[in-house]
Design an enzyme around this catalytic site. Sequence first.
Site, mmCIF file in Angstrom:
data_model
loop_
_atom_site.group_PDB
_atom_site.id
_atom_site.type_symbol
_atom_site.label_atom_id
_atom_site.label_comp_id
_atom_site.label_asym_id
_atom_site.label_seq_id
_atom_site.Cartn_x
_atom_site.Cartn_y
_atom_site.Cartn_z
ATOM 1 N N HIS A 29 -4.467 -4.568 -0.022
ATOM 2 C CA HIS A 29 -4.281 -5.126 1.318
ATOM 3 C C HIS A 29 -4.780 -6.565 1.361
ATOM 4 C CE1 HIS A 29 -2.855 -1.710 3.705
ATOM 5 N NE2 HIS A 29 -3.676 -0.942 3.034
ATOM 6 N N CYS A 84 0.829 -1.216 0.000
ATOM 7 C CA CYS A 84 0.000 0.000 0.000
ATOM 8 C C CYS A 84 0.864 1.268 0.000
ATOM 9 C CB CYS A 84 -0.988 -0.020 1.160
ATOM 10 S SG CYS A 84 -2.344 1.170 0.915
ATOM 11 N N GLU A 97 -3.668 -8.822 2.995
ATOM 12 C CA GLU A 97 -3.518 -9.333 4.363
ATOM 13 C C GLU A 97 -4.701 -8.999 5.268
ATOM 14 O OE1 GLU A 97 -2.164 -5.085 4.841
ATOM 15 O OE2 GLU A 97 -2.122 -6.616 3.269
#
Length: 305
Positions: free
Chosen positions: A235, A142, A237
């Site tokens: 993202h 990011c 994750e």
Amino acid sequence: MPLNLPDKLPAIELLKEENIFVIDNSRATRQDIRPLRIVILNLMPLKITTETDLVRLLSNTPLQVEISFMKIKSHTSKNTPIEHMKAFYTDFDKMRDEKYDGMIITGAPVEQMDFEEVTYWDEITEIFDWARTHVTSTLYICWAAQAGLYHHYGVPKYPLDAKMFGIFAHRTLQPLYPIFRGFDDVFYVPHSRHTEVRKEDILKVPGLTLLSESEEAGVYMVMARNGREFFVTGHSEYSPLTLDTEYRRDLAKGLPIEMPRNYYVDDNPDKGVSVRWRAHANLLFSNWLNYFVYQETPFNIEEIK
């Protein structure tokens, strides 16, 4: 195989509840293998949440993985207990002589500022340069992806008219590349950002390879130096409820925020979240660890250069 984590890290107990196999340092020292050394520079405000998200994805690996957490001296976290930072994080100055098989640099809540206005810009660019000679492969996420592309390759970022917020479909431009081993033709990734990098700027730089993009979210993954650097704008994750938490937080503060796109069942927050990115998130991190860390790093870690 298990992850080797610092003793008493909160993520250990949280992930054991999910049946993810993790061990602490005390037990790991009794296993006679050479672990992969992964350092995480965590710039997110909610450190424990990000630690848990990343550790969850790093758990599916062929070898023992030893995790260390790095922090910068020029910024003090306001949202994580100082006791936690002292117990589990180490200043970059104390780690600069170490070498690591892999590194992850997270996003940060500073994307609407010019890079040079960020108070820790000088220190973090020093870390970016350090990683090139002390780490086999670095994964920038990011804001860190935008910052790394700008610092190393002069790629600018641009403000968006509205926050890129939701779950978006992506496609691979290099489907046979090892980072995409096992990926479907279309895969989904969460995004939560106010700025972007643009395809035309990426394609102007000979040292960069655009690997994946989205019709709605734009550039997703860029590679450099034959996989020693990956820049990922989304993202993967994120846990299932992260965007929901952000959305409800901003609503409560009266901030201008639209409902995350393609996220809730029937676009109704009361019906819960439709999780469509978990499998590919696991593939992304396991492929990175396998093909660009484990298979590329020297057995003698001091030979990294």
